[in-house]
Design a protein around this motif. Structure first.
Motif, PDB file in Angstrom:
ATOM      1  N   VAL A   1       8.124 -61.550 -45.450  1.00  0.00           N
ATOM      2  CA  VAL A   1       7.305 -61.287 -46.645  1.00  0.00           C
ATOM      3  C   VAL A   1       7.736 -60.020 -47.378  1.00  0.00           C
ATOM      4  N   GLN A   2       8.661 -59.295 -46.797  1.00  0.00           N
ATOM      5  CA  GLN A   2       9.086 -58.047 -47.434  1.00  0.00           C
ATOM      6  C   GLN A   2      10.044 -58.328 -48.591  1.00  0.00           C
TER       7      GLN A   2
ATOM      8  N   LEU B   1      18.875 -61.772 -42.084  1.00  0.00           N
ATOM      9  CA  LEU B   1      17.447 -61.741 -41.754  1.00  0.00           C
ATOM     10  C   LEU B   1      17.112 -62.805 -40.708  1.00  0.00           C
ATOM     11  N   SER B   2      17.571 -64.017 -40.973  1.00  0.00           N
ATOM     12  CA  SER B   2      17.236 -65.155 -40.098  1.00  0.00           C
ATOM     13  C   SER B   2      18.264 -65.278 -38.984  1.00  0.00           C
TER      14      SER B   2
ATOM     15  N   PHE C   1      16.320 -60.773 -36.880  1.00  0.00           N
ATOM     16  CA  PHE C   1      15.218 -59.814 -36.701  1.00  0.00           C
ATOM     17  C   PHE C   1      14.496 -59.494 -38.005  1.00  0.00           C
ATOM     18  N   GLY C   2      14.683 -60.333 -39.011  1.00  0.00           N
ATOM     19  CA  GLY C   2      14.046 -60.064 -40.293  1.00  0.00           C
ATOM     20  C   GLY C   2      14.559 -58.753 -40.874  1.00  0.00           C
ATOM     21  N   ALA C   3      13.666 -58.029 -41.545  1.00  0.00           N
ATOM     22  CA  ALA C   3      14.084 -56.761 -42.161  1.00  0.00           C
ATOM     23  C   ALA C   3      14.635 -55.785 -41.123  1.00  0.00           C
TER      24      ALA C   3
ATOM     25  N   ALA D   1      13.271 -49.340 -49.272  1.00  0.00           N
ATOM     26  CA  ALA D   1      12.433 -48.172 -48.953  1.00  0.00           C
ATOM     27  C   ALA D   1      12.476 -47.877 -47.452  1.00  0.00           C
ATOM     28  N   MET D   2      12.402 -48.931 -46.635  1.00  0.00           N
ATOM     29  CA  MET D   2      12.454 -48.764 -45.177  1.00  0.00           C
ATOM     30  C   MET D   2      13.794 -48.136 -44.767  1.00  0.00           C
TER      31      MET D   2
END
Ligand code: CA2
Length: 144
Positions: free
Chosen positions: A24-25, A100-101, A126-128, A32-33
């Protein structure tokens, strides 16, 4: 130390659809992360996203002399682009492939990457968090 984060086609749509595969990010959230993570690591980041193969090649070429390494999510071009592979190979900047996937748990055509062999490592699933792991791994390698 300066690291370029490169994102390929459709990743500008992150957070707006297909959350099952891509979370969802938004790309801005990931940026930003990573900016916060980079501050803890004492490194500078640059960010680039394009939907166009040749522009991604240009960004990789133009990283020479500006950046020490690249974190690369080439998205669908991962599975098709000899041009991006040749650019990564030519610039000789340590590059980490990121997804991501978990591409190996998806369709067969996503199981093969043209990029992995010219990268120093690859992280997926691991996604983001994949980006954070890729950044940390690249910085550790560059600090050796
Ligand atoms: O898992 C990844 O990070 C991928 O690189 C994402 C690519 C896909 O082609 C690769 O096989 C794996 C697709 C990115 C598309 O991103 C979207 C984001 C939101 C909505 C639709 C597409």
């Amino acid at each position: 130390m300066k690291i370029l984060i490169v994102n390929g086609p459709n990743l500008n749509l992150l957070g707006t659809r297909e959350p099952t595969h891509y979370g969802v990010q938004t790309l801005a959230d990931i940026q930003a992360m990573l900016t916060a993570e980079a501050a803890t690591l004492g490194v500078e980041l640059g960010f680039y996203q394009s939907n166009i193969e040749g522009e991604l090649v240009d960004a990789i070429q133009q990283a020479v002399g500006q950046y020490d390494g690249i974190v690369l999510n080439a998205a669908a071009y991962t599975h098709t682009s000899v041009a991006i592979r040749d650019a990564v190979s030519a610039v000789k900047l340590p590059t980490v492939e990121v997804h991501l996937s978990n591409v190996f748990a998806r369709e067969e055509f996503r199981h093969h990457s043209l990029l992995t062999a010219v990268c120093i490592g690859a992280i997926c699933g691991f996604g983001a968090e994949s980006y954070r792991l890729a950044l940390r791994g690249l910085v550790a390698k560059l600090s050796e």
